[in-house]
Write a protein that holds these residues in place. Sequence first.
Motif, PDB file in Angstrom:
ATOM      1  N   TYR A 161      35.600 -62.828 -12.267  1.00 24.14           N
ATOM      2  CA  TYR A 161      36.021 -62.245 -11.057  1.00 24.14           C
ATOM      3  C   TYR A 161      34.931 -61.676 -10.203  1.00 24.14           C
ATOM      4  O   TYR A 161      34.042 -60.719 -10.972  1.00 24.14           O
ATOM      5  N   ARG A 216      44.761 -65.999 -21.083  1.00 20.64           N
ATOM      6  CA  ARG A 216      45.904 -65.602 -20.049  1.00 20.64           C
ATOM      7  C   ARG A 216      45.859 -67.199 -19.231  1.00 20.64           C
ATOM      8  O   ARG A 216      44.623 -67.666 -18.998  1.00 20.64           O
ATOM      9  N   HIS A 219      45.412 -68.591 -13.086  1.00 20.08           N
ATOM     10  CA  HIS A 219      46.210 -68.000 -11.985  1.00 20.08           C
ATOM     11  C   HIS A 219      45.597 -67.413 -10.899  1.00 20.08           C
ATOM     12  O   HIS A 219      44.717 -67.171 -10.745  1.00 20.08           O
ATOM     13  N   HIS A 221      46.091 -64.485  -7.681  1.00 22.81           N
ATOM     14  CA  HIS A 221      46.640 -63.280  -7.559  1.00 22.81           C
ATOM     15  C   HIS A 221      46.901 -63.059  -6.089  1.00 22.81           C
ATOM     16  O   HIS A 221      46.001 -63.583  -5.269  1.00 22.81           O
TER      17      HIS A 221
HETATM   18 FE    FE Z   1      43.767 -62.096 -12.983  1.00 24.48          FE
END
Ligand code: FE
Length: 280
Positions: A161, A216, A219, A221
């Motif tokens: 990120y 995870r 995805h 957000h």
């Molecule tokens: Fe995330």
Amino acid sequence: MTTTEATAAGSGRSATEAFTQKARTGGPVDHARVGAIATDALAALHEVVRTHRVTYEEYDALKAWLIRVGEDGEWPLFLDVFLEHEVEKVANADRSGAVGTIEGPYYKPGAPESTSEATLPMRDDEPGTPFLFQGTVTDLDGAPLDGALVELWHADDAGYYSQFAPGIPEWNLRGQIRTTADGRFAFRTIQPAPYQIPTDGSTGAFVDAAGWHPWRPAHLHLKVSAPGKQLVTTQLYFDGGDYVADDVAQAVKPELVLHPTPAASGPGNEVTYDFPLDPA
Ligand code: FE
Ligand code: DHB
């Protein structure tokens, strides 16, 4: 490790800084409520000690590990993976519109804003499959909402990120769209990759010691809001993707799985997903 290289442990520390900067309200202490929650929380732990006949060696290992999580700056990361999903379910139990899930540690307010459509900020050579994500923000009756705000942030093709891993431009793969009278939004971006919670810190040590995996599913957000409506914080996943059925953070819900199709024009995939918002 160089400072310009994205690393997982660095992301954990950055998440602590971001959390500390977030404004929090400190009201007066409700002693009855704190007492009730603390009593039950401790009783649950006491039960675990008795059930598993926890030894002094294990008790000391726990103390050492708790100290390390703080030193690593990984408390937001650890809690958002292992506890937030239950807090979210309780918080949103009475909603009937768009389904929410955990926020996670990597949200930043104030991403570049556009009206109706946007290409997310990305590097010239941003790796990943092009992806068109579009839909409509409505009320619970399906009427489009003017002036709704759709905030989107996600990891890059390597699972990192911006603002939490070094070497990535500030607002990379983060943006927000304000709708007009038709309630529509359209983001052009790339599909994120599955995300591995940092394996090189104390959260990773915990996952490894338990014999679990640290992944995870890929995805998106989102935070979606509009005047007079409840803000929904959620994530969307990709049908058939790795770890969708086995998310370490237990944040996947069936309503949140996207079924993208090949883009009608150009390369990559596209999907339409609408957000009916509950009244405030
Ligand atoms: Fe995330
Ligand atoms: C974490 C990371 C995420 O991207 C997310 O959505 C939830 C939790 C984490 O590392 O804690």
